[in-house]
Design a protein around this motif. Structure first.
Motif, mmCIF file in Angstrom:
data_model
loop_
_atom_site.group_PDB
_atom_site.id
_atom_site.type_symbol
_atom_site.label_atom_id
_atom_site.label_comp_id
_atom_site.label_asym_id
_atom_site.label_seq_id
_atom_site.Cartn_x
_atom_site.Cartn_y
_atom_site.Cartn_z
ATOM 1 N N LEU A 1 50.188 38.199 46.835
ATOM 2 C CA LEU A 1 49.214 38.260 46.226
ATOM 3 C C LEU A 1 47.900 38.314 46.755
ATOM 4 O O LEU A 1 47.202 38.936 46.093
ATOM 5 C CB LEU A 1 49.366 36.802 45.043
ATOM 6 C CG LEU A 1 48.711 36.838 43.879
ATOM 7 C CD1 LEU A 1 48.841 38.394 42.885
ATOM 8 C CD2 LEU A 1 48.693 35.734 42.713
ATOM 9 N N ASN A 2 47.478 37.066 47.645
ATOM 10 C CA ASN A 2 46.046 36.997 48.230
ATOM 11 C C ASN A 2 46.398 38.103 48.909
ATOM 12 O O ASN A 2 45.198 38.238 49.411
ATOM 13 C CB ASN A 2 46.449 35.616 49.337
ATOM 14 C CG ASN A 2 46.026 34.570 47.998
ATOM 15 O OD1 ASN A 2 45.145 34.181 48.651
ATOM 16 N ND2 ASN A 2 47.006 33.679 47.813
ATOM 17 N N TRP A 3 47.188 38.765 49.640
ATOM 18 C CA TRP A 3 47.227 39.659 51.278
ATOM 19 C C TRP A 3 46.622 41.044 49.386
ATOM 20 O O TRP A 3 45.814 41.344 50.327
ATOM 21 C CB TRP A 3 48.467 40.186 51.339
ATOM 22 C CG TRP A 3 48.599 41.176 52.410
ATOM 23 C CD1 TRP A 3 47.985 41.169 53.645
ATOM 24 C CD2 TRP A 3 48.600 42.106 51.827
ATOM 25 N NE1 TRP A 3 47.957 41.824 54.726
ATOM 26 C CE2 TRP A 3 48.040 43.108 53.835
ATOM 27 C CE3 TRP A 3 48.938 43.451 51.269
ATOM 28 C CZ2 TRP A 3 48.130 43.952 54.227
ATOM 29 C CZ3 TRP A 3 48.871 45.239 51.678
ATOM 30 C CH2 TRP A 3 48.792 45.301 53.246
ATOM 31 N N ILE A 4 47.382 41.063 48.502
ATOM 32 C CA ILE A 4 46.299 41.812 47.734
ATOM 33 C C ILE A 4 45.074 41.683 47.457
ATOM 34 O O ILE A 4 44.547 42.834 47.708
ATOM 35 C CB ILE A 4 47.202 42.682 46.326
ATOM 36 C CG1 ILE A 4 48.894 42.920 47.561
ATOM 37 C CG2 ILE A 4 46.943 43.695 45.806
ATOM 38 C CD1 ILE A 4 50.102 43.091 45.839
ATOM 39 N N SER A 5 45.288 40.382 46.554
ATOM 40 C CA SER A 5 43.757 40.780 46.745
ATOM 41 C C SER A 5 42.353 40.345 47.591
ATOM 42 O O SER A 5 41.105 41.327 47.362
ATOM 43 C CB SER A 5 43.413 39.294 45.512
ATOM 44 O OG SER A 5 43.328 38.089 46.212
ATOM 45 N N SER A 6 42.803 40.530 48.549
ATOM 46 C CA SER A 6 41.599 40.653 50.033
ATOM 47 C C SER A 6 41.847 42.213 50.354
ATOM 48 O O SER A 6 40.478 42.325 51.003
ATOM 49 C CB SER A 6 42.857 39.839 51.432
ATOM 50 O OG SER A 6 43.376 40.465 51.183
ATOM 51 N N ARG A 7 42.485 43.063 49.668
ATOM 52 C CA ARG A 7 41.881 44.111 50.532
ATOM 53 C C ARG A 7 41.596 44.627 48.645
ATOM 54 O O ARG A 7 40.489 45.521 48.612
ATOM 55 C CB ARG A 7 43.133 44.910 50.229
ATOM 56 C CG ARG A 7 43.348 44.878 51.759
ATOM 57 C CD ARG A 7 45.486 45.408 52.134
ATOM 58 N NE ARG A 7 44.854 44.484 53.178
ATOM 59 C CZ ARG A 7 44.903 43.386 54.103
ATOM 60 N NH1 ARG A 7 44.860 42.591 53.466
ATOM 61 N NH2 ARG A 7 44.613 42.617 55.417
ATOM 62 N N ARG A 8 42.017 44.412 47.425
ATOM 63 C CA ARG A 8 41.603 44.967 46.396
ATOM 64 C C ARG A 8 41.019 43.826 45.430
ATOM 65 O O ARG A 8 41.753 43.024 44.468
ATOM 66 C CB ARG A 8 42.973 45.597 44.971
ATOM 67 C CG ARG A 8 43.636 46.507 45.788
ATOM 68 C CD ARG A 8 44.004 47.577 45.052
ATOM 69 N NE ARG A 8 43.411 47.570 44.076
ATOM 70 C CZ ARG A 8 43.467 49.497 44.257
ATOM 71 N NH1 ARG A 8 42.938 50.128 45.065
ATOM 72 N NH2 ARG A 8 42.126 49.380 42.671
ATOM 73 N N TYR A 9 39.666 44.106 45.094
ATOM 74 C CA TYR A 9 38.753 43.054 44.697
ATOM 75 C C TYR A 9 38.049 42.992 44.198
ATOM 76 O O TYR A 9 36.758 44.363 44.195
ATOM 77 C CB TYR A 9 38.589 41.582 45.863
ATOM 78 C CG TYR A 9 38.003 42.215 46.943
ATOM 79 C CD1 TYR A 9 36.266 42.593 46.812
ATOM 80 C CD2 TYR A 9 38.528 42.272 48.002
ATOM 81 C CE1 TYR A 9 36.072 42.966 48.137
ATOM 82 C CE2 TYR A 9 38.080 42.912 48.688
ATOM 83 C CZ TYR A 9 36.254 42.939 48.865
ATOM 84 O OH TYR A 9 35.753 44.335 50.722
ATOM 85 N N ALA A 10 37.322 42.319 43.059
ATOM 86 C CA ALA A 10 35.999 42.589 42.124
ATOM 87 C C ALA A 10 34.737 41.405 43.220
ATOM 88 O O ALA A 10 35.280 40.357 43.085
ATOM 89 C CB ALA A 10 35.790 42.696 41.049
ATOM 90 N N ARG A 11 33.964 41.992 42.911
ATOM 91 C CA ARG A 11 33.162 40.463 43.323
ATOM 92 C C ARG A 11 31.280 41.177 42.329
ATOM 93 O O ARG A 11 31.022 41.482 42.430
ATOM 94 C CB ARG A 11 32.372 40.975 44.489
ATOM 95 C CG ARG A 11 31.832 40.192 45.082
ATOM 96 C CD ARG A 11 31.339 40.833 46.835
ATOM 97 N NE ARG A 11 30.737 39.976 47.843
ATOM 98 C CZ ARG A 11 31.223 38.423 48.328
ATOM 99 N NH1 ARG A 11 31.990 38.269 48.321
ATOM 100 N NH2 ARG A 11 30.601 37.942 49.014
ATOM 101 N N TRP A 12 31.224 39.437 41.507
ATOM 102 C CA TRP A 12 30.176 39.731 41.220
ATOM 103 C C TRP A 12 28.815 39.334 41.695
ATOM 104 O O TRP A 12 28.677 38.051 41.873
ATOM 105 C CB TRP A 12 30.206 39.208 39.284
ATOM 106 C CG TRP A 12 31.766 40.556 38.232
ATOM 107 C CD1 TRP A 12 31.288 40.929 38.041
ATOM 108 C CD2 TRP A 12 33.089 39.107 39.008
ATOM 109 N NE1 TRP A 12 32.737 42.047 37.466
ATOM 110 C CE2 TRP A 12 34.040 40.882 37.847
ATOM 111 C CE3 TRP A 12 33.628 38.452 39.118
ATOM 112 C CZ2 TRP A 12 34.239 40.717 37.591
ATOM 113 C CZ3 TRP A 12 34.996 38.954 39.134
ATOM 114 C CH2 TRP A 12 35.589 40.376 38.433
ATOM 115 N N ASP A 13 28.127 39.968 41.688
ATOM 116 C CA ASP A 13 26.449 39.295 41.504
ATOM 117 C C ASP A 13 25.783 38.073 40.774
ATOM 118 O O ASP A 13 25.157 39.797 39.608
ATOM 119 C CB ASP A 13 25.652 39.999 42.689
ATOM 120 C CG ASP A 13 23.767 40.080 43.154
ATOM 121 O OD1 ASP A 13 24.472 38.676 42.845
ATOM 122 O OD2 ASP A 13 23.390 40.059 43.592
#
Ligand SMILES: Nc1ncnc2c1ncn2[C@@H]1O[C@H](COP(=O)(O)OP(=O)(O)OP(=O)(O)O)[C@@H](O)[C@H]1O
Ligand SMILES: [Mg+2]
Lengths: 522, 335, 246
Positions: free
Chosen positions: A35-47
């Motif tokens: 899960l962490n591996w996937i999340s470190s590749r596909r992620y969203a970031r809100w500013d």
């Protein structure tokens, strides 16, 4: 008891359950790691910041999108040299923050490291110097190295931001008034990503400001530091009057403040070049006819494209004129307002070059001439636009040398244009679009002005980018950091201490006491 | 209701429960007896699914206590020996909370709590913090908690420990009352309490089940000898000899006195020798003031079973507790 | 999961019945108040939260163990755990309710620090509220991870003090010490396939707090903290469950 004999609980079954739990734990760990591996590749970031400080512009994203997997990684190394006032600290922090966004958004294709020259430990710095094969003699403090494979660019951190010392309290670092980090980093990365550099041909032979000449009217700082070192253009000096015309391989012709008029063969060659989709940038000035010589041929040539460059000097009103320090005798300096140095009042946001500029933009014109358009004179297929305007109180006077006063009928009243662009295809042009930009000032970028630290190359740079088809860089906005500094007076200091350290814990005590007492009671 | 087979529990180094097998039918009130450390609490904890057996089977209402513990837990009310409660909660609050956990529907909850509060005599302290209650009231709160959801099986570990005599009687009544509705397994050290309430007794010693049955049958079954007590006035030696001569007398002890001699007699359990004894004394012209058979009590049985077993491995361990009845071996006693 | 609300309510309210909880909350507010005051004076930045977040992350390694130590250890000690686990409630419900109860209390304990932002506005500062919210989202995520670790450790012992100290040691390591090790991990197996420094940095809690402090909410950080919460809860459940079969 008719129930079937139940199985007895035993050591074996216990071992079975234990194994089962161990397997479950292993599975869970595997799932979590996955899960962490996937999340470190596909992620969203809100500013969530008020100014979206960390949101990279669309243009930067486009660039990062184009940085492909197969390429060598991009490396950015900041050689930070802290100063005693901590003046650069805020800028460094913002630079780090934004570099982190580049790293994140490029999915690690862009890496960065920040080395503190005085505090960061000698080994780390030496290690980085060795790793990046840096020739130390070529470096100055606060240089930022951009590297991709063997290609490298160097920019100084000072170009990333603007500071305001005047409003800083005694002994305090100055405030950041603007942060252009994204623009500079993006254009530098862009330059690195290019296979073949774009060639800018500086015309010679008309007493232009020369990229080879340092100091005074020379263009060495702008040409070498900015265009070559940072933006990655290739600079050539070219003659255009010869029989071969504009040399092959020149992507855009730059005419930087000519003092001598062009010859007929010059304009003939230029015309051939432009008609076939050539690109040219003309930086003109108010003083070409010091010796009674006017740029008659050149101006007539420009008029054929619908751009009218005036034989005049623009005099600004007190509001837009710039206060400058004029060096006086014995190291003294005089702070005075010079009406020939001023800030334009308005930019044409409908044209890409000036689309992101607002009236607060720090761009200076020094000894400028007016640049207007006459669409009627422009050939069919060519569209002209005024890019920059003065305000209403500014005027342009042709009456040298008595320029300070406005003479009705002779002088042109503001607002009028200071720069214009022409673009389009004339009949019979099967190649790319023709693009021309004329700016009524060349002095603002000469070495002398860089020395006064008021040179702002944004307009010229954007023009070059537009002319060189690098539109994507123009869209990157510089950001004006909000001033969030807070200096406490003694009474405020006491207030903060009382509330934060006494009052708030007291709430917890009071709440607890009440709760406890009510609980004790029946 | 309860089905236990070859149940074993080993703590590090100690075998607390050693291959116990028994079963309890629906509706029974079963008293669990045994000395301190016999393994009563341990067995109860396994039945209430607090921890699993080391080996063997424990089932409640047909569900395995290890593999189907949730089903088991739904059906039992359990009061541990130490009566653990949350001291920071009020009695009523606690009972309501526990009723909710035990699945008493919201609408019946208040009623159920009211019912147990009044039946356990907690009316006066219902708003008090549990931490401020006396031991007896805490005990009652624990009991109330165990029965609030009307379980099929109640497991009470020493429910009357620490209560005053009046409270003991009340709790005993309550248990009898509960016994009409539910199956009950309770442990205690007060033997006559079991005799009064239990329909069946399980006696465990050192982790092993040593006796099981109704109080009456247990005592009967374990009687290995009949004991009599006589007080006779006459020549001590002669009386002694005469009594010893009676057939089936297996033991005799004589406490000589100036006037009335006391004799303790043991015989085989099959025959009642009282008539024979009276005849012998009176026939010899001696005076008989008292003749009675000393019936075995549960207490005697308890002591007998637990002591003999204990003395065996140790061999010649000195008796600390004074025994009410001297066993009468062949030794004639101090002459 | 039908018992979850009742259990959670009990776990949450239990804090308010204990004077210990108020002592902890008061100590926490004094510590964080001092950090805030010193930071504000020192950095002269209305966005004090960015720096304060790192401090709070550290302060929580001290105060969260105090909040979580009692969760299961106390019940084990007083014997009420016997009552709890022999009632028809699942171990998952027990673990989750204790987690939620402690999280609820800790969030309440943190809540007064929101007033720091208000204090800043009172003395004329203009904090970036987006950054404040992001920081608090980060702080709550971090604290949730802390609590799940503390809960698990509390489930392994009957001694609250041991639970607290052990939790502190673990939290201090993952929050703080790992940062030092990241650069110096050598000699681990498979170092050709696994970038160990990167793994250590990833596991390091502080590295996941950074973005929040800037005003950025990143799914990567949230996923990481939630993973830690999940692992902690799983271990707690298994630790409770082990009593039923060991
Ligand atoms: N947690 C434990 N760890 C180790 N040994 C234990 C534990 N609990 C009980 N024991 C041992 O198991 C044996 C049986 O204990 P248990 O509590 O079942 O006795 P009991 O019959 O309930 O005694 P009491 O009448 O005193 O309550 C004792 O020898 C005791 O020392
Ligand atoms: Mg016991």
């Amino acid at each position: 008891m008719t129930a079937p004999a139940p199985a007895a609980w035993s050591a074996q079954r216990r071992a079975g359950v234990a194994t089962n739990v161990a397997i479950q734990l292993a599975c869970l760990l595997a799932v979590l790691i996955g899960l962490n591996w996937i999340s470190s590749r596909r992620y969203a970031r809100w500013d969530l910041t008020a100014q979206a400080e960390y949101s990279l512009g669309d243009k930067t994203r486009q660039l990062l999108g184009r940085i492909g997997e197969g390429e060598a990684k991009y490396q950015v190394v900041v050689f930070y040299a802290p100063d005693e006032y901590g003046a650069w600290e805020a800028a460094l922090r913002k630079t780090k923050d934004i570099l982190e966004e580049y790293r994140t958004n490029s999915h690690g294709r862009i890496e960065y490291e920040v080395l503190s020259l005085y505090t960061g430990g000698r080994e780390a710095v030496m290690d980085a110097v060795k790793r990046h094969k840096i020739r130390t003699e070529q470096f100055s403090p606060n240089d930022v190295l951009f590297k991709k494979g063997d290609t490298e660019r160097i920019v100084n951190l000072s170009e990333f931001f603007q500071q305001d010392w005047s409003s800083a309290p005694q002994g305090q670092p100055p405030k950041l008034t603007a942060f252009n980090g994204e623009q500079i980093i993006t254009s530098t990365l862009q330059a690195l990503s290019q296979e073949k550099p774009i060639v800018i041909g500086f015309t010679a032979g008309h007493e232009e400001s020369s990229p080879a000449k340092a100091g005074g009217e020379g263009y060495s700082i702008f040409a070498r530091q900015i265009l070559e070192k940072r933006e990655g253009y290739e600079i050539r000096q070219i003659q255009i009057g010869g029989p071969e015309g504009v040399p092959k391989g020149v992507d855009l012709v730059l005419v930087a403040g000519p003092l001598r008029d062009f010859t007929e063969s010059d304009v003939r060659n230029l015309k051939l070049y432009l008609n076939a989709g050539g690109r040219a940038l003309f930086l003109l000035d108010a003083y070409p006819d010091r010796d009674g010589r006017k740029l008659v041929i050149l101006n007539a040539f420009l008029a054929e494209w619908g751009i009218i460059a005036g034989h005049d000097l623009v005099i600004a009103d007190a509001d837009s004129a710039l206060a400058v320090e004029i060096p006086g005798e014995g190291g003294t300096s005089l702070r005075t307002k010079d009406p020939t140095m001023f800030r334009p009042a308005k930019y044409e946001n409908r044209h890409l070059i000036t689309s992101k500029f607002d009236s607060d933009k720090e761009i200076h014109f020094v000894g400028a001439c007016s640049v207007l358009i006459d669409p009627k004179q422009a050939p069919e297929g060519i569209k002209t636009t005024v890019l920059v305007y003065t305000n209403a109180d500014t005027f342009a006077t042709p009456l040298f040398p008595q320029v300070k006063t406005f003479v009705a009928g002779k002088c042109m009243d503001g607002p009028f244009g200071l720069a214009a662009a022409a673009e389009g295809k004339i009949k019979g042009n099967a190649g790319p679009e023709t693009r021309i930009v004329v700016i009524g000032d060349s002095t603002a970028l000469c070495d002398g002005i860089w020395g006064m630290k008021v040179a702002r190359p944004d307009l010229v740079l954007n023009s070059i980018r537009w002319l060189a088809n690098q539109e994507y860089i123009i869209g990157v906005d510089p950001k004006t950091p909000e001033d969030r500094s807070l200096v406490l007076t003694d009474s405020e200091d006491g207030y903060v201490f009382r509330v934060a350290v006494f009052f708030l814990p007291l709430i917890a005590i009071a709440f607890g006491g009440t709760m406890w007492l009510t609980r004790r009671s029946q | 209701m309860i089905e236990v087979r070859d149940l074993v529990k080993k703590y590090a180094g100690v075998t607390a429960v050693d291959r116990i097998t028994f079963s309890v039918e629906k509706g029974e009130i079963v008293g669990f007896l045994g000395k301190n450390g016999a393994g009563k609490s341990t067995t109860m904890k396994m039945l209430s699914c607090y921890f699993p057996p080391t080996a063997g089977v424990a089932r409640v209402a047909g569900f395995d206590c290890v593999t189907q513990s949730m089903e088991v837990r739904r059906r039992i009310g359990y009061m541990p020996e130490s009566v653990p409660l949350y001291p920071d909660m009020r009695v009523e609050e606690y009972l309501t909370y526990r009723a909710r956990l035990k699945g008493v529907p919201r609408r019946e909850r208040a009623h159920a709590v009211n019912e147990v509060v009044s039946s356990t005599g907690l009316m006066d302290v219902r708003r008090k913090l549990i931490g401020s209650l006396s031991k007896g009231y805490r005990q009652r709160t624990g009991l109330a908690e165990a029965i609030v959801h009307k379980p099929e099986l109640l497991i009470l570990d020493e429910p009357t420990a620490g209560l005053d005599p009046g409270q003991i009687r009340q709790v005993r009544e309550l248990i009898k009352e509960l016994g009409k509705r539910t199956t009950l397994l309770l442990s205690t050290h007060i033997l006559n309490e079991v005799e009064l309430t239990a329909t069946r007794i399980l006696l465990i010693h050192r982790g092993r089940l040593v006796a099981s049955g109704t109080p009456g049958s247990l005592v009967g079954g374990h009687q290995t000898a009949r004991r009599y007590y006589l007080e006779v006035r006459g020549p001590g030696d002669a009386v002694n000899a005469a009594l010893q001569a009676i057939p089936n007398v297996t033991g005799l002890s004589w406490s000589p006195a100036a006037d009335w001699h006391g004799f303790k007699l043991e015989s085989v359990p099959e025959f009642d020798l009282r008539a024979e004894l009276a005849k012998t004394v009176v026939g010899n012209g001696w005076d008989l003031r008292e003749l009675r058979e000393e019936k075995m009590t549960l207490e005697d049985l308890f002591v007998q079973i637990t002591r003999t077993d204990e003395a065996a491995p140790g061999g010649g361990v000195t008796q600390i507790r004074p025994a009410p009845v001297e066993p009468a071996p062949a030794a004639g006693g101090p002459a | 999961m039908t018992n979850l609300p009742a259990l959670t309510k009990r776990e949450f309210t239990a804090y308010f019945y204990s004077p210990m909880a108020y002592v902890i909350a008061t100590g926490y507010l004094i510590f964080s108040g001092l950090s805030f005051y010193i930071l504000l004076k020192d950095t002269r930045d209305a966005n004090a939260m960015r720096n304060l977040l790192t401090f709070l992350g550290f302060i929580h390694t001290i105060f969260v163990p105090m909040v979580t130590m009692r969760l299961i250890a106390e019940e084990r000690k007083t014997g009420t755990l016997e009552m709890l686990v022999t009632a028809p409630v699942s171990d998952v419900e027990i673990a989750v309710s204790k987690f939620l109860g402690a999280l609820g209390f800790t969030v309440l304990m943190i809540a007064p620090t929101l007033l720091y932002t208000w204090i800043i506005t009172r003395v004329g500062g203009r904090p970036d509220y987006g950054l404040v919210w992001a920081s608090y989202i980060g702080l709550v995520c971090l604290t949730a991870a802390y609590i799940s670790i503390g809960l698990f450790i509390s489930s392994t012992t009957a001694n609250q003090i041991i639970a607290a100290i052990l939790t502190f040691v673990v939290l201090f390591t993952v929050y703080f010490l790992l940062g030092f090790f990241a650069g110096s991990v050598r000699g681990l197996p498979w170092k050709d396939t696994i970038n160990w420094p990167e793994v250590v940095t990833y596991v390091h809690f502080s590295s996941h707090l950074e973005s929040f402090g800037k005003g950025l909410v990143d799914t990567r950080d949230i996923v990481y903290f939630l993973s830690v919460v999940g692992l902690g809860l799983f271990l707690t459940v298994k630790s409770l469950e082990s009593r039923r079969w060991r």
